[in-house]
Design an enzyme around this catalytic site. Sequence first.
Site: not given
Length: 357
Positions: A225, A243
């Site tokens: 991420k 997220d």
Amino acid sequence: MEEEPTAGTSGAAEERPAPPGNAAGEAVPAGGSASADEAAAPQTPERKASARKASARKAPAEKSAPAGKAPAAGRPLVAPGKATAALKGAPVKSVVEPAKGESRIALVRRARRINRELAEVFPYAHPELDFENPFQLLVATVLSAQTTDLRVNQTTPALFAQYPTPEDLAAADPEEVEEILRPCGFFRAKTRSVMGLSKVLAEDFGGEVPGRLEDLVKLPGVGRKTAFVVLGNAFGRPGITVDTHFQRLVRRWRWTDETDPDKIEAAVGALFPKSDWTDLSHHVIWHGRRICHARKPACGACPIAPLCPAYGEGETDPEKARKLLKYEKGGLPGQRLKPPQAYLDAGGRPAPPLRAG
């Protein structure tokens, strides 16, 4: 004047012709032919026996064959209600239904339309972390775990003013860094991460942030991420940022049922051209932070309500939903959101969503 009975009525005045019969008053079967001599002939025992034999020969055919159609040889007659029933032991062809009854093509079209609608609502969607170079973005993204971007933006100016390069941060006093990062929460673990990645950058990459995924994920505290945030926004290389907001919304929109971030990334990435990935991430995350909240989504003020299978999980009244829009309370400039009335039907109600399938 009485009316004559019409065909099909059952009036008592209606006279019906008597069925043809023989001299003894017995009816002759319809379609049968009886001559005058046969009708007048007495019914002797021999004649009655002959009639019984002829009737027995006709009975099987009349019993098994439907009217006007001869039965197929060797094939049993089946009742109409069972004609389409599967035979026992026969292979059954299984039809795999698409998830939620929506075809793959329909899912791709709906997902891309949602992204286009969000692009109109959030034309300036961008990373909400303040940064001036890839190193600052990398550190800020690591610090943003379990806290808000606003809190990180309030903390990083002091950090970067004192430690502007990876070499400076790698050689810093851990206690001093911890004190600066205390407002971000988990400050000890985050101090170890940012100092550790700074050391690796200084020793292995000449103080520069690498532009490859396989190098970024080797840095302490950096996962896929974080790596995609840096690649997409500091190097212009497409990536999907999965997220908590992204995970919640793509499942709520039924783009995927996966729960693992890597699998979500793969499933959603397959719905869009690679060139859309970075902006898509911003659009989804901005929408999740401002409108489609975890506990109280503002369904009645949502610009993509007609495309959302989860419409109705939150507040559907337009005025009440508008009060749930977080970013209207001091949000960033340049954000465009159509008024709730833009999403109402002629009767003043929110336009019904287009359910999947």
